[in-house]
Design an enzyme around this catalytic site. Sequence first.
Site, PDB file in Angstrom:
ATOM      1  N   SER A 144       1.153  -4.070  -9.451  1.00 57.70           N
ATOM      2  CA  SER A 144       1.574  -2.764  -8.965  1.00 57.70           C
ATOM      3  C   SER A 144       3.074  -2.560  -9.188  1.00 57.70           C
ATOM      4  CB  SER A 144       1.194  -2.625  -7.482  1.00 57.70           C
ATOM      5  OG  SER A 144       1.343  -1.297  -7.039  1.00 57.70           O
ATOM      6  N   HIS A 156      -7.310  -0.656  -6.863  1.00 55.98           N
ATOM      7  CA  HIS A 156      -5.916  -1.097  -6.939  1.00 55.98           C
ATOM      8  C   HIS A 156      -5.791  -2.464  -6.276  1.00 55.98           C
ATOM      9  CE1 HIS A 156      -1.720  -0.201  -7.753  1.00 55.98           C
ATOM     10  NE2 HIS A 156      -1.401  -0.646  -6.542  1.00 55.98           N
ATOM     11  N   ASP A 192      -9.027   2.396  -9.882  1.00 61.07           N
ATOM     12  CA  ASP A 192      -7.616   2.310  -9.495  1.00 61.07           C
ATOM     13  C   ASP A 192      -6.967   3.690  -9.573  1.00 61.07           C
ATOM     14  OD1 ASP A 192      -4.985   1.635  -9.009  1.00 61.07           O
ATOM     15  OD2 ASP A 192      -4.915   0.022 -10.487  1.00 61.07           O
TER      16      ASP A 192
END
Length: 241
Positions: A74, A161, A136
């Site tokens: 991320s 995610h 995601d």
Amino acid sequence: MKGGDGAKMMRILCLHGFRTSGSFLRKQISKWDPSIFAHFDMDFTEYTNLEECIAYLCEYITSKGPFDGLLGFSQGATLSALLLGYQAQGKILKEHPPLKLFVSISGSKFREPSICEVAYKDPIRVKSVHFIGDKDWLKLPSEELATAFVNPLVIRHPQGHTVPRLDEEAVCKLSNWAMEIILSQRSTNAAPVDTVDETATNKEEEAEPKEESECEIAAAAEGNGIVLQRREAKAVEAVNA
């Protein structure tokens, strides 16, 4: 650090996601087959303030390195790609060897134009693998990030995610990718014997320019750190959106 076969292990700096930690990312990565990164030395560091983390990471990489590559989840992947792009453009990490590999998990590009114009100006020539989840919320930005690299390996998964659990096919792809890098590195390190004398002969001639270059690099790195901190302050909202 050396592996079980006596060869020097390649080092990867791992950057965690927003509001997590290095230890948490280590736990997330531990769900992967341990053989994948068995020949790598994984370093999990911490960073908190996005406005200051670029300067911190550059100092960490320089003082604790050298590192061969970066792994990020991320926000950590977004930061990693930024570091790779800026190093490729000669803006940061001038005193550090070029980073060679990148593992991106749910990464994305920064949106700040002043950053994009530099970091992604040219295709980044680093071996990269990009994990992209079908569910995601950063699926499209992750795909866009992959296009910023030369010949990226994209591994898709049905999850969201998160650091995904890898099926047999993904494990095979990632293992082959990692082994290709390791073999390439070992081949590069196997320097021809007849180059030793030539290197020794030129050592004295190169010594003085090298000292001057290091001074220039130190000054430039300090200045770039200040500029990057200002730019990162502008990008906080975009990254956390």
